[in-house]
Design a protein around this motif. Structure first.
Motif, PDB file in Angstrom:
ATOM      1  N   ALA A  97       0.861  -1.178   0.000  1.00 37.80           N
ATOM      2  CA  ALA A  97       0.000   0.000   0.000  1.00 37.80           C
ATOM      3  C   ALA A  97       0.906   1.241   0.000  1.00 37.80           C
ATOM      4  N   PRO A  98       0.398   2.376  -0.485  1.00 35.22           N
ATOM      5  CA  PRO A  98       1.237   3.584  -0.548  1.00 35.22           C
ATOM      6  C   PRO A  98       1.884   3.973   0.784  1.00 35.22           C
ATOM      7  N   TYR A  99       1.159   3.879   1.896  1.00 31.43           N
ATOM      8  CA  TYR A  99       1.744   4.280   3.184  1.00 31.43           C
ATOM      9  C   TYR A  99       2.924   3.374   3.546  1.00 31.43           C
ATOM     10  N   LEU A 115       9.845  -3.591  -4.514  1.00 30.76           N
ATOM     11  CA  LEU A 115       8.541  -3.042  -4.132  1.00 30.76           C
ATOM     12  C   LEU A 115       7.681  -2.813  -5.375  1.00 30.76           C
ATOM     13  N   PHE A 116       6.411  -3.211  -5.260  1.00 32.04           N
ATOM     14  CA  PHE A 116       5.451  -3.068  -6.347  1.00 32.04           C
ATOM     15  C   PHE A 116       4.154  -2.509  -5.791  1.00 32.04           C
ATOM     16  N   THR A 117       3.333  -1.936  -6.661  1.00 32.03           N
ATOM     17  CA  THR A 117       2.060  -1.362  -6.219  1.00 32.03           C
ATOM     18  C   THR A 117       0.917  -2.372  -6.245  1.00 32.03           C
ATOM     19  N   GLU A 121       1.561  -6.604 -10.760  1.00 27.68           N
ATOM     20  CA  GLU A 121       2.840  -6.012 -11.166  1.00 27.68           C
ATOM     21  C   GLU A 121       4.004  -6.872 -10.672  1.00 27.68           C
ATOM     22  N   ALA A 122       3.915  -7.365  -9.449  1.00 27.66           N
ATOM     23  CA  ALA A 122       4.971  -8.216  -8.885  1.00 27.66           C
ATOM     24  C   ALA A 122       5.085  -9.534  -9.649  1.00 27.66           C
TER      25      ALA A 122
END
Length: 128
Positions: A97-99, A115-117, A121-122
């Motif tokens: 998550a963004p945080y 790190l992926f969003t 994507e991962a």
């Protein structure tokens, strides 16, 4: 558990905390999907899942942290331990998550983890 011990399934106000970890496979990649809050009381659940996953020697492990609402220092330490367990044999990728992305970068772990969003994507990193 003694009467004075905190209940890891409830917050300080007595509300139920829904925290969980589940394992799926996507080819030779293991995907650990998590949700909820990971603090000193609930992180052992994550640690156990990670250790059990590495026992199956996947080529890659994607940890989905996109639905985690709290990720304390014990949980971050569990990820560092996971990185060490992965060694060179297993790629370790985090969908965050963004945080949590900001947190990991602020404490200098950006270079330690991929790190992926998103999980998608991962997983696509396998194709690259």
């Amino acid at each position: 558990m003694q009467a004075s011990d905190p209940d890891p399934t409830q917050d300080a106000e007595g509300h139920k905390i829904d925290t969980g970890v589940s394992l799926d496979r996507n080819g030779s990649t293991a995907v650990l999907t998590t949700h909820g809050e990971f603090d000193a009381l609930t992180t052992p659940q994550l640690q156990t899942a990670i250790q059990q996953t590495f026992e199956k020697a996947p080529e890659a492990l994607v940890v989905d942290l996109t639905r985690v609402t709290f990720f304390g220092s014990a949980a971050i330490a569990a990820l560092v331990e996971a990185r060490q367990l992965a060694g060179e044999q297993t790629a370790l990728r985090l969908a965050v998550a963004p945080y949590l992305d900001r947190t990991l970068k602020l404490i200098g772990l950006e270079g330690v983890f991929e790190l992926f969003t998103s999980v998608e994507e991962a997983l696509a990193a396998d194709d690259g």
